[in-house]
Scaffold this active site. Structure first.
Site, short mmCIF file in Angstrom:
data_model
loop_
_atom_site.label_atom_id
_atom_site.label_comp_id
_atom_site.label_asym_id
_atom_site.label_seq_id
_atom_site.Cartn_x
_atom_site.Cartn_y
_atom_site.Cartn_z
N GLU A 75 -1.76 24.09 -3.48
CA GLU A 75 -2.86 24.60 -4.30
C GLU A 75 -3.84 25.47 -3.50
OE1 GLU A 75 -3.09 21.33 -7.84
OE2 GLU A 75 -4.00 20.74 -5.94
N GLU A 101 4.80 18.40 -8.71
CA GLU A 101 3.98 17.31 -9.22
C GLU A 101 4.22 17.22 -10.72
OE1 GLU A 101 -0.18 17.60 -8.18
OE2 GLU A 101 0.27 18.18 -6.11
#
Length: 1015
Positions: free
Chosen positions: A462, A529
């Site tokens: 991220e 994820e």
């Protein structure tokens, strides 16, 4: 960078991230003799500095004891602190949890690489030591395995070095600074540095020396770095071993190196090499014939012993190194391990312990690797930083595929309040951030490169996109072409799409994944994820695992995440509880978002694991009335190490059990017959159970542990109709008063209230079962996922409707064999909604309850359609014939099995960080509530199975508590019988709805029925 004096300005200088630090190297061990190397015990050339250090804490740099490192500076009166350990978990500073935002957001107006000056905690550490005997004339180094986030080192008053990157080692040469006798080691640790801008992971913000610290020396000729590369021929049968060594030391010139490979049993296979060191380098290549391959299913490890001899032929060093022959590659846009398509059945794992934070122990890691293996997971992503070296050794040994992720996350620089806004993203395309980011990649690769478990390097997490991360990926590919490269962030910045070898997304819905896979993609897909396991979650996971067989380019995913990050704290009465963000006065905070684990922080497995284990099992079992179909989805392992256990249960009671030896090769299927004789069975409901269990204990599980399970349920019709037992029937006596109606049938005494419009008393054999009357219920205590979808706002009218149902009318009918009374309720949500609850008291003393709902258009979905009442807390035991044994829901019941399961009522409430709906059972045929003497009552499903929740708390008590300690003292056992409850969801916890088939439309008609009777 080299320097002889420390400079505090390095903390905020993006170009300075190490000073005098040694180059990164492989994490191998080394010994003086073969005997020591074979024993693989404690290294004699390593001296542990873990333990108690002297410590001073300062809230900001200008308050620190600046000259504490000087030899004559006295630390008398300083506190003690344990190393490894976090400063904030040992009584100093502020514990803080934030997710995506930077910890100083709203407190300091900063842009990278600026640092907060008012709150940059400084820990000053002092440790004295004497060199171990025999080390005096040898070079001596120090290794810090993990320090958060930046630190300076002095020895005997002289500056040694500086390091950043909290999660990879920093080594320094102490030799020039040593003195005879006592040596004073001083370490100054800063919580904030330029590195802090790169470490915005979703975790608690700590600082300190939180991993091992040790001194080490090396022999006169020492292998400083070792690279092991295996390769396989096109048939994946014959193996080649390549070794590249870097040696140093005064005896390295003229030294000779040989290597010996042994199998897993310790048998010597071949000795090769005997090569002289040239310019400090040695390269060896040896072809072996047929080799045993390494995989997560069969993690076969060879043992390589590399021996170094000096010019005189004296053995000076032995390096033992595990070797796994395996090949990971992309074939036709699909990832393969040893020639077979791989599917990652993975989980993201933070290093965490509720008392020690990220300073986890060997025991923690052993528990984790066993638990992960026991529950059919085959892969781990090291979210979002390199782990301790021991973890990779365990993954090699136990068999887990690893995505090794570099220590990089800059989430707060580009995403704000969920919106992508990269106006000041780092590292982005900013060249000034290139070196500091690249250093983290190099440090990870050089340390971890020899672990066969690592299949993929990850460029971090991220951190958006950009040229800097792209260059990191190119480094990975050039430095190690035997592995692939992962990075999810290219989803937000397609300019550098080649950064990642695979399409990786977070929390994409199943429909979105299918859309990608159906569009002729150029890369395979993984969910780095998915299944956000916050609180009561993991609903709908089957929708993802069903893609595994449907799309070859769908290659699995990694659940978020393994363990709750919660920390023990005491409430105001001194009782410990597991606390979350904000509980420590930390602001800003992201509160309970730290609790996303399929394992609780105290390392107790959550009920969610039941679903994970089933949906991740490689071997699928499909029993029926005749036998069982076995589909072995393993890539390499057959079922010879397993025993097939089968059983037949009637109404939950076992009537047949047996075992079979069935060897099904990998990637094949077989159907075997079972001696069930189903056609001769008596009438009733049956369950055929089939399971594979371990024949013998393994590293990760005990003998008899289950690895795969399947169940088939069927009903056998009965030819004969059971005759009514007249001894169990009684006359029905009705006493109609002005306010109440009493009904007596033998030992069953029932009282209905005209005033309250409900059943107010039900005495069975003289014992009251109703402490608070039944009432229609349409609300469940919101789960974390419910809160993420704003259920309180969108569906909150059902909360009020559940609090205030009004009985509009009642009517009764008496027949010789029953008394029937119907209550009609109006709800404040709509004048057109009607609920009827009908009680029928029969001659056998049973009470039949029928609940009918009639809805209308324009209302939000129902969270639950139920009837709830309170009984005495003395009924503290519950036993079900239901789906179980763990809690389950409409969208999380694939891993549940029909059977008789029992629990204490107090244990039905799952210890999620925030109290919420938990403890439900689907497919309930019957349930018994009893006191400790075995007295109580039974609830039976009538027309169809029901759902049931038995709890010490009402939905409203759970709803209004933010912590377990806020729940009231237990005064009741709360019984909630539901025809249907919506699923729990889990695609994410910030807006993803429960899938439509697991929601409850409010515009139709719903009904369910159950029976209450005495035991």
């Amino acid at each position: 960078m080299k320097a002889t004096q420390a400079d505090i300005n390095w903390l905020g200088n993006v170009s300075v991230f190490e000073v005098n630090r040694l180059n990164a190297y492989s994490d191998h061990r080394y010994y003086s003799t073969m005997e020591e190397a074979q024993a693989a015990g404690t290294m004699k050339m390593r001296y542990d500095l873990n333990g108690t250090w002297k410590f001073n804490y300062a809230i900001r740099p200008d308050c620190r004891p600046e000259l504490f490192y000087q030899s004559d500076y006295s630390s008398e009166g300083w506190d003690d602190i344990e190393v490894p350990g976090h400063i904030q978990l040992q009584g100093y500073g502020q514990i803080q949890y934030v997710n995506t935002q930077y910890p100083w957001d709203g407190l300091n107006e900063l842009r990278p690489p600026a640092l907060p000056q008012d709150k940059n905690a400084v820990g000053s550490y002092i440790r004295t030591f004497h060199l171990p005997s025999g080390w005096q004339n040898n070079p001596v180094f120090i290794s810090f395995q993990g320090v958060e986030s930046a630190f300076y080192v002095w020895l005997n008053g002289q500056f040694v070095g500086y390091g950043e990157d909290s999660f990879t080692p920093s080594d320094f040469d102490l030799t020039p600074f040593l003195q005879d006798g006592e040596n004073k080691l001083a370490v100054e640790v800063y919580q904030r540095s330029t590195g802090s801008w790169l470490e915005d992971q979703d975790f608690w913000r700590f600082s300190g020396i939180f991993r091992d610290v040790y001194l080490y020396t090396v022999p006169a000729a020492h292998i400083r770095d070792l690279r092991v590369v295996t390769d396989l021929d096109p048939s994946y049968t014959n193996g080649t071993l390549n070794l590249d060594l870097k040696l140093e030391g005064k005896a390295a010139a003229g030294a000779r190196v040989e290597a010996e490979l042994r199998d897993a049993e310790g048998n010597a296979l071949r000795t090769f090499g005997g090569v002289e060191v040239t310019n400090g380098l040695v390269s060896l290549r040896e072809e072996f014939g047929k080799v045993n391959l390494w995989s997560a299913e069969i993690p076969y490890l060879y043992r390589l012993y590399i021996r170094v001899y000096d010019a005189a032929g004296q053995l000076v060093e032995v390096v033992p190194q595990s070797v796994g022959f395996r090949k990971f590659e992309m074939i036709d846009k699909v990832m393969h391990i040893n020639g077979k398509r791989i599917v990652f059945k993975g989980v993201n794992r933070h290093e965490f312990n509720p008392r020690r934070g990220r300073a986890i122990t060997k025991e923690d890691m052993l528990w984790d690797v066993r638990t992960i293996k026991q529950n059919n997971m085959n892969a781990v992503r090291t979210s979002h930083y390199p782990n301790q070296s021991l973890w990779y050794e365990l993954c090699d040994e136990y068999g887990l595929y690893v995505i090794d992720e570099m220590n990089l996350e800059t989430h707060g620089s580009w995403q704000k309040l969920g919106a992508v806004e990269p106006s000041w993203v780092i590292p982005g395309d900013k060249p000034e951030w290139h070196d500091i980011v690249m250093d983290r990649a190099v440090s990870m690769v050089e340390r971890d490169k020899n672990h066969p478990s690592i299949l993929i390097w990850s460029c971090g997490n991220e951190s958006h996109g950009g040229e800097v991360i792209y260059k990191v990926s190119q480094y990975f590919k050039s430095a190690d072409p035997t592995r692939l490269v992962h990075y999810e962030g290219v989803f937000h910045d397609r300019r550098f799409d080649e950064t990642s070898d695979m399409e990786s997304r977070m929390y994409a819905k199943p429909a979105d994944i299918e859309e990608f896979l159906n569009a002729n993609p150029t890369k395979p897909y993984i969910s780095c994820e998915y299944m956000h396991a916050m609180g009561n979650s993991i609903g709908g996971m089957h929708k993802y695992t069903e893609l595994e067989d449907k799309y070859p380019m769908y290659q699995g995913g990694f659940i978020w995440d393994y363990i709750d990050q919660s920390i023990y704290k005491k409430d105001r009465y001194g009782k410990e509880y597991l606390a979350y963000g904000g509980d420590f006065g930390d602001r800003p905070s992201d509160y309970s978002f730290c609790g996303n684990g399929i394992v609780h922080a105290d390392r107790k497995v959550t009920a969610k694991m039941q679903e994970v284990k089933f949906l991740y099992q490689n071997i699928k079992l499909f029993p029926d009335r005749e036998g069982v179909k076995i589909v072995n989805g393993n890539l390499f392992a057959d079922t010879s190490a397993l025993e097939l256990v089968y059983s037949l249960e009637r109404e939950g009671h076992e009537v047949l059990r047996g075992t079979l030896e069935v060897n099904v090769p990998a990637q094949s299927e077989k159907t075997v017959s079972l001696p069930l004789d189903a056609d001769t069975l008596a009438g009733g409901e049956y369950a055929v159970n089939a399971a594979f269990v371990l024949k013998e204990a393994t590293l990760w599980a005990d003998k008899g542990d289950e690895v795969a399970f399947g169940q088939f349920i069927f009903t056998q019709d009965s030819a004969a109709t059971a005759a009514e037992d007249l001894n169990l029937t009684n006359d029905i006596q009705v006493v109609e008063g002005d306010v109440n109606i009493g009904v007596r049938v033998g030992q069953t005494h029932v009282l209905f209230s005209k005033a309250f419009g409900t059943l107010v008393s039900l005495k069975l054999s003289g014992r009251e079962t109703i402490a608070q009357p039944p009432a229609p219920l349409f609300w469940r205590a919101t789960t974390d996922n419910d809160k993420g979808t704003a259920m309180g706002f969108e569906l909150g009218a059902w909360y009020a409707a559940s609090l205030l149902p009004r009985c509009a009318e009642w009517k009764a009918e008496q027949k010789p064999d029953q008394y029937r009374i119907e209550f009609t309720y109006k709800l404040n949500i709509s004048a057109d909604v009607q609920v009827k609850v009908t009680y029928t008291v029969r001659a056998d003393g049973s009470v039949h309850v029928h609940n009918a709902y009639k809805g209308t258009a324009g209302l939000p979905d129902l969270p639950i359609h139920a009837l709830s009442f309170k009984t005495s807390p003395e009924y503290g035991n519950v036993e079900w014939l239901a789906m179980g044994p763990e809690e389950n829901y409409a969208d999380r019941a694939f891993g549940a099995r029909l059977g008789i399961h029992g629990s204490k009522v107090a244990d039905t409430v799952a210890p999620y960080l925030v109290p919420q709906e938990s403890g439900n059972r689907t497919g309930v045929r019957w349930a018994k509530l009893t006191d400790d003497a075995g007295r109580g009552f039974k609830i039976e499903a009538s027309a169809a199975p029901v759902e049931l929740n038995v709890s010490p708390y009402t939905a409203f008590e759970l709803e209004n508590a933010q912590h377990v300690y806020e729940l009231p003292p237990v005064h009741y056992t709360v019984v909630t019988v539901a025809g249907k409850q919506m699923g729990v969801g889990g695609d994410d916890s910030w807006g993803a709805p429960v899938h439509p088939e697991y929601r409850i439309a409010s515009d139709g008609e719903l009904e369910f029925e159950f029976v209450i009777r005495s035991l």
